[in-house]
Design a protein around this motif. Structure first.
Motif: not given
Length: 234
Positions: A9, A11, A16, A39, A41-42, A45-46, A51
């Motif tokens: 992923i 940003r 990230i 990482g 939260t990323t 979100e994926a 994302h």
């Protein structure tokens, strides 16, 4: 139920997550641990469609959802209790819960879902006409969980449940996880509080600087020397 296979992923131009894999079986409670900036939260979100991976797959019930929109993710049965709760603070408790039943699959069961949420958090029923922004921090967290449950999710993602809460309220909130497990809800808990999260989960993963560095049963991770030093202060 959820199988993440080697996702990368970005940003913008910054990467990230590197080759992150994770799986959650139906009925499990799984913890994803990591410090700020790891990482976590990323990753969440994926899964939620915010994302899209440049590489890898996100399989939900065998279907690749890596390119789906957040709306489509919610519709197929994934819900989130976000960090910071993100309630509709000018709306009532009842209105927030009603908004949680937005997906078509949840609308017909609105009354049954309300009864379920009120059984988990009786205080919300007594305050259903109260403006959400006037609730205490613990009550707002209960409402955030209740709103997510109103969508009748098959998979519930819970991000930093203990953030900003007193130890007593945190224990109460985590006690709810055990009730949900008994109800058959599959849960991914994303946390910095390793002791709490692992004590209430079956298995765990450790995310450090965008990579999964450890995984195993919650008991094994609690006894792991690196975890004890890095996350438990021992």
């Amino acid at each position: 139920m959820l199988e993440v296979k080697g996702i990368n992923i970005f940003r913008g131009e910054a990467q990230i997550l590197w080759d992150v894999s994770l799986n959650i079986r139906q009925g499990e409670v799984v913890t994803l641990l990591g410090a700020n900036g790891a990482g976590k939260t990323t990753f969440l979100e994926a899964v939620l469609g915010e994302h899209h991976p440049t590489q890898g797959e996100i399989l939900f019930k065998g279907r690749n959802i890596a390119g789906n929109s957040p709306f489509e993710i919610a519709r197929i049965g994934i819900a989130c209790v976000p960090e910071g709760r993100r309630l509709f603070k000018d709306m009532t408790v009842y209105e927030n819960l009603e908004m949680g039943a937005y997906p078509k699959r949840a609308r017909a069961a609105l009354l049954d879902s309300l009864a379920w949420v009120y059984s988990l958090f009786p205080i919300l029923e007594g305050r259903k006409g109260q403006i959400a922004g006037t609730l205490s921090g613990g009550e707002q967290q209960m409402l955030a969980i209740g709103r997510a449950l109103m969508s009748k999710p098959d998979l519930l993602l819970m991000d930093e449940l203990s953030l900003g809460l007193s130890p007593k309220i945190t224990q109460e909130i985590y006690g709810t996880i055990q009730n949900l497990r008994r109800e058959g809800v599959t849960i991914l808990v994303i946390e910095q509080n390793a002791t709490l999260a692992l004590a209430h989960s079956d298995r765990g993963y450790v995310l450090e600087t965008g990579r999964v560095t450890l995984q195993g049963s919650s008991e094994d991770l609690l006894n792991d020397e690196h975890i004890r030093k890095a996350y438990l202060g021992m």
